[in-house]
Design an enzyme around this catalytic site. Sequence first.
Site, PDB file in Angstrom:
ATOM      1  N   GLN A  67     109.210 -37.846 -47.711  1.00 41.05           N
ATOM      2  CA  GLN A  67     108.910 -39.278 -47.661  1.00 41.05           C
ATOM      3  C   GLN A  67     110.203 -40.076 -47.715  1.00 41.05           C
ATOM      4  O   GLN A  67     110.900 -40.066 -48.723  1.00 41.05           O
ATOM      5  CB  GLN A  67     108.005 -39.695 -48.823  1.00 41.05           C
ATOM      6  N   CYS A  90     103.402 -43.172 -49.226  1.00 41.96           N
ATOM      7  CA  CYS A  90     102.900 -41.913 -49.784  1.00 41.96           C
ATOM      8  C   CYS A  90     101.447 -41.638 -49.398  1.00 41.96           C
ATOM      9  O   CYS A  90     101.046 -40.480 -49.266  1.00 41.96           O
ATOM     10  CB  CYS A  90     103.060 -41.880 -51.299  1.00 41.96           C
ATOM     11  N   HIS A 107     101.252 -43.240 -56.888  1.00 42.20           N
ATOM     12  CA  HIS A 107     101.765 -42.306 -55.879  1.00 42.20           C
ATOM     13  C   HIS A 107     100.682 -41.319 -55.455  1.00 42.20           C
ATOM     14  O   HIS A 107      99.915 -40.830 -56.287  1.00 42.20           O
ATOM     15  CB  HIS A 107     102.959 -41.551 -56.483  1.00 42.20           C
ATOM     16  N   ASP A 143     104.218 -33.074 -52.019  1.00 46.50           N
ATOM     17  CA  ASP A 143     104.645 -34.403 -52.442  1.00 46.50           C
ATOM     18  C   ASP A 143     105.957 -34.703 -51.720  1.00 46.50           C
ATOM     19  O   ASP A 143     106.975 -34.050 -51.960  1.00 46.50           O
ATOM     20  CB  ASP A 143     104.856 -34.391 -53.962  1.00 46.50           C
TER      21      ASP A 143
END
Length: 231
Positions: free
Chosen positions: A88, A94, A168, A183
């Site tokens: 990211q 996100c 998030h 993630d």
Amino acid sequence: MDCPRWLPLESNPEVCIFVSSLGMKSTWQFGDVYGLDPELLSMVPRPVCAVLLLFPVTEKYEAFKLEEEEKLKDQRQQVSPDVYFIKQTIGNACGTIGLIHAVANNEAQLDFEPDSPLKKFIEQTTKMTPEERAAFLEKDESIRVTHETSAQEGQTEAPSLDEKVNLHFIAFVKVGEQLYELDGRKPFPIVHGKTSKETFLEDAVEVCKIFMARDPQEVRFTIIALSKDSY
């Protein structure tokens, strides 16, 4: 150079339906998981192929994240080359990164429109590194525009581009027989051990419970499952 910023997505399934605007057919759909006990989990349509967790980024979490990264750099996890992982680099993106992780790692069983921008993005980036995929996403206008539109259609007023958002999204997927946490803020996927098609939701929820236990005063947790449409 400042990183690009998008409007943050909300967690509700209406906004998650933004994948349908990008050409994913509704044979699989996102829906809220309303509770973590077995009775409420049994109400989630099966099979489930991905789980999204929305959680608050707190000091406790950030400290844990740094600790985890250091530990795993030494331990060298066994990550399957079949895992699709994207970094990211876009602020507030996100939600979109989580959706890409959920969809890209289940592409074979999902259905898309012939001209789907999402399928096209996944196909064009399959052979890229996580960093190259991130740079490619920064230039993808069709995904950016759909993300912004979806963020504005949320149930509450979307924050401004400059507002600091401390919630998030991450994704959990099954690749091979392993449960992965994906993630885009982390340097690599996190392996959480064995799972199966039948136990995937329960196994992912067990990891979500660890996130919740880390911040017991927090209530801002949302779990969303990508399930085969049962209607």
